[in-house]
Design a protein around this motif. Sequence first.
Motif, PDB file in Angstrom:
ATOM      1  N   GLY A 183       4.352  -0.919   0.987  1.00  0.00           N
ATOM      2  CA  GLY A 183       3.505  -2.051   1.303  1.00  0.00           C
ATOM      3  C   GLY A 183       2.074  -1.598   1.506  1.00  0.00           C
ATOM      4  N   PHE A 184       1.272  -2.473   2.112  1.00  0.00           N
ATOM      5  CA  PHE A 184      -0.094  -2.119   2.498  1.00  0.00           C
ATOM      6  C   PHE A 184      -0.142  -2.122   4.019  1.00  0.00           C
ATOM      7  N   THR A 185      -0.337  -0.947   4.594  1.00  0.00           N
ATOM      8  CA  THR A 185      -0.213  -0.736   6.044  1.00  0.00           C
ATOM      9  C   THR A 185       1.131  -1.274   6.549  1.00  0.00           C
ATOM     10  N   GLY A 186       2.167  -1.106   5.731  1.00  0.00           N
ATOM     11  CA  GLY A 186       3.504  -1.527   6.110  1.00  0.00           C
ATOM     12  C   GLY A 186       3.814  -2.981   5.860  1.00  0.00           C
ATOM     13  N   ARG A 187       2.873  -3.706   5.248  1.00  0.00           N
ATOM     14  CA  ARG A 187       3.035  -5.156   5.062  1.00  0.00           C
ATOM     15  C   ARG A 187       3.139  -5.490   3.580  1.00  0.00           C
ATOM     16  N   ASP A 188       4.004  -6.434   3.244  1.00  0.00           N
ATOM     17  CA  ASP A 188       4.153  -6.895   1.870  1.00  0.00           C
ATOM     18  C   ASP A 188       3.109  -7.972   1.601  1.00  0.00           C
ATOM     19  N   ILE A 189       2.028  -7.621   0.914  1.00  0.00           N
ATOM     20  CA  ILE A 189       0.956  -8.586   0.711  1.00  0.00           C
ATOM     21  C   ILE A 189       1.307  -9.624  -0.334  1.00  0.00           C
ATOM     22  N   SER A 190       2.437  -9.467  -1.036  1.00  0.00           N
ATOM     23  CA  SER A 190       2.849 -10.465  -2.021  1.00  0.00           C
ATOM     24  C   SER A 190       3.714 -11.559  -1.405  1.00  0.00           C
ATOM     25  N   ASN A 191       4.155 -11.358  -0.176  1.00  0.00           N
ATOM     26  CA  ASN A 191       4.997 -12.354   0.511  1.00  0.00           C
ATOM     27  C   ASN A 191       6.320 -12.588  -0.200  1.00  0.00           C
ATOM     28  N   SER A 192       6.685 -11.691  -1.097  1.00  0.00           N
ATOM     29  CA  SER A 192       7.879 -11.917  -1.928  1.00  0.00           C
ATOM     30  C   SER A 192       9.053 -11.028  -1.572  1.00  0.00           C
ATOM     31  N   GLY A 193       8.811  -9.979  -0.804  1.00  0.00           N
ATOM     32  CA  GLY A 193       9.843  -8.983  -0.530  1.00  0.00           C
ATOM     33  C   GLY A 193       9.752  -7.783  -1.445  1.00  0.00           C
ATOM     34  N   TRP A 194       9.215  -7.986  -2.659  1.00  0.00           N
ATOM     35  CA  TRP A 194       9.130  -6.872  -3.606  1.00  0.00           C
ATOM     36  C   TRP A 194       8.028  -5.891  -3.242  1.00  0.00           C
ATOM     37  N   GLY A 195       7.041  -6.343  -2.506  1.00  0.00           N
ATOM     38  CA  GLY A 195       5.978  -5.443  -2.072  1.00  0.00           C
ATOM     39  C   GLY A 195       6.428  -4.398  -1.083  1.00  0.00           C
ATOM     40  N   GLU A 196       7.628  -4.555  -0.545  1.00  0.00           N
ATOM     41  CA  GLU A 196       8.185  -3.557   0.363  1.00  0.00           C
ATOM     42  C   GLU A 196       8.831  -2.401  -0.382  1.00  0.00           C
ATOM     43  N   LYS A 197       8.913  -2.512  -1.695  1.00  0.00           N
ATOM     44  CA  LYS A 197       9.621  -1.515  -2.503  1.00  0.00           C
ATOM     45  C   LYS A 197       8.728  -0.348  -2.910  1.00  0.00           C
ATOM     46  N   PHE A 198       7.414  -0.491  -2.753  1.00  0.00           N
ATOM     47  CA  PHE A 198       6.512   0.561  -3.225  1.00  0.00           C
ATOM     48  C   PHE A 198       5.282   0.620  -2.340  1.00  0.00           C
ATOM     49  N   ASP A 199       4.575   1.732  -2.445  1.00  0.00           N
ATOM     50  CA  ASP A 199       3.336   1.944  -1.699  1.00  0.00           C
ATOM     51  C   ASP A 199       2.186   1.296  -2.471  1.00  0.00           C
ATOM     52  N   PHE A 200       1.639   0.236  -1.902  1.00  0.00           N
ATOM     53  CA  PHE A 200       0.596  -0.535  -2.568  1.00  0.00           C
ATOM     54  C   PHE A 200      -0.591   0.342  -2.976  1.00  0.00           C
ATOM     55  N   ILE A 201      -1.021   1.228  -2.105  1.00  0.00           N
ATOM     56  CA  ILE A 201      -2.223   2.025  -2.391  1.00  0.00           C
ATOM     57  C   ILE A 201      -1.997   2.966  -3.568  1.00  0.00           C
ATOM     58  N   ILE A 202      -0.862   3.644  -3.625  1.00  0.00           N
ATOM     59  CA  ILE A 202      -0.591   4.543  -4.750  1.00  0.00           C
ATOM     60  C   ILE A 202      -0.641   3.775  -6.062  1.00  0.00           C
ATOM     61  N   ILE A 203       0.001   2.621  -6.093  1.00  0.00           N
ATOM     62  CA  ILE A 203       0.113   1.882  -7.351  1.00  0.00           C
ATOM     63  C   ILE A 203      -1.191   1.187  -7.699  1.00  0.00           C
ATOM     64  N   HIS A 204      -1.773   0.460  -6.753  1.00  0.00           N
ATOM     65  CA  HIS A 204      -2.989  -0.304  -7.059  1.00  0.00           C
ATOM     66  C   HIS A 204      -4.170   0.622  -7.377  1.00  0.00           C
TER      67      HIS A 204
END
Length: 553
Positions: free
Chosen positions: A317-338
């Motif tokens: 997530g981003f700081t541990g939070r799923d910014i997509s509100n979908s549940g899928w954002g918990e599956k990966f590290d937002f910063i690495i990917i984005h």
Amino acid sequence: MYKTVRIKSQLIILLLTLFALGAIAQRTSFTRQDTLRGSITPEREWWDLSYYHLSVKVDPQDSSVSGTNLIRYEVLTPKQLMQIDLQTPMKISKVTQNGEEIDFRRDGNVWYLSLKQEQNPGDTNELLVEFSGQPKVSRRPPWDGGVAWKTDAKGNPFIANANQGAGASLWWPCKDHPYDEPDSMLISVTFPDDLMDVSNGRLRSIEKNNDGTKTVNWFVANPINNYGVNFNIGKYAHWHETFKGEKGDLDCDFWVIDYNLEKAKEHFKQATMMLEAFEYWFGPYPFYEDGYKLVEVPYPGMEHQSSVTYGNGFRNGFTGRDISNSGWGEKFDFIIIHESGHEWFANNITYFDGADMWIHESFTNYSENLFVEYFWGKKAGGEYIRGSRLSINNDRPIVGVHGVNYSGSGDMYPKGANMLHTLRQMVDDDEKWRSILRGLNRDFYHQTVKTKEIEEYLIEHTGLPLDGFFRQYLYDVRIPIFEYALIDSKMRYRWGNVVPDFKMKTKVHINNEIHWLEPSRRWKELELDKKITSVEVDKDFYVASFELARLKD
């Protein structure tokens, strides 16, 4: 007679439309300094950058940065006055060309150099700029540009710069406009010898000095945008991996604060996943010559070219939070990917003007959805991007104001991504869509681009009439509304809340059957052989729908 008429909803839509039009009409005032920073001034346009050698000393004791920048350029037209940018409180102390000192004067954050040597078209010339000062301290990097002078958990200096919006000239003198990039760059950083600096490109050498410092030399073999140039200084540990990519072996180097080494080795496996997914969608990683690096820093992260910075706490997530509100954002590290996605959209394809920043952020925000799709399927990817709609404000257009270093709304992230997701639905051919994304990175390889160029490319390669589509999503704040009325087996439909030439073929589920419709602002009619009982615009289109009336003969 009317069966249902939703007058209240119509009033709400009218009020929202009036509010949106008011937002569009708002104007922002700009200063002379905004124009000097954000436009291609006469003092910039006559010379073309080819090379920088930036040599800096970073001193944690007094939070200062000092050094020189060797600027190599080609003369395009014969002029003698050159603009260099360096923001207060930093200062230029001396400028020389061919060993001769030249005069300069300051106008705010702009420095005008009066060159003595004759500038002949076609010549390649150099000058050396000496500078020093205590650059602006970033209080909330990367959103607040500047240098972050921090310490790690053991009290060691932990220092990094981040300055996309404010500009690289916060800490070093350069031609601070995105349209012109050096073809290559040498970055030499001097700092206390018990630490390590990680910058862009490949490490060429490490030199021990006699004053308790050392100098590291990093060489960037590819064009690089100014804001992507970085230094990151800390008590680093390092490991190396090789990714078997589309262009062969890609060197991947990882730098983290020493006590984070073991958990980082596990968590950073996502970088390899990212490379696999994005090479599939976008084509080869754009900087094989410089390698890929992921570097821990004391702020969330940034897309510094070939030196992507990371500070998300080794959690998904981003700081541990799923910014997509979908549940899928918990599956990966937002910063690495984005932030790594920006290697394709920001560092490979770079905006020509700050107003075109959406090209970076819309495509990279969209890349998150493609990453999810690659590993968890198309349904998951769709859920991820649709969930991001909750972050859209529709406050102002996502294209900014050209010539003044003014980007558009933060909606360029989720709204821009949903615009691209909608366009993919219109293309209705996943392989064709993937070839378009790869084609963008191939045909605009290592280039700066304007919004119009991206629009024209997508129009040509999709074969769709998208002029009104882009005017709606990039330059307007309203959400298109699919308006319809039902009369037994007939449906009348049109677009509301749209610009005059808006066109978008749209997938509509009628009685649970798919129909491709091409609404306009004028009423059209569809008649089926049975009564229409349900109408739903496909949820992957970023539009609203509204039943105006349901009539009975």
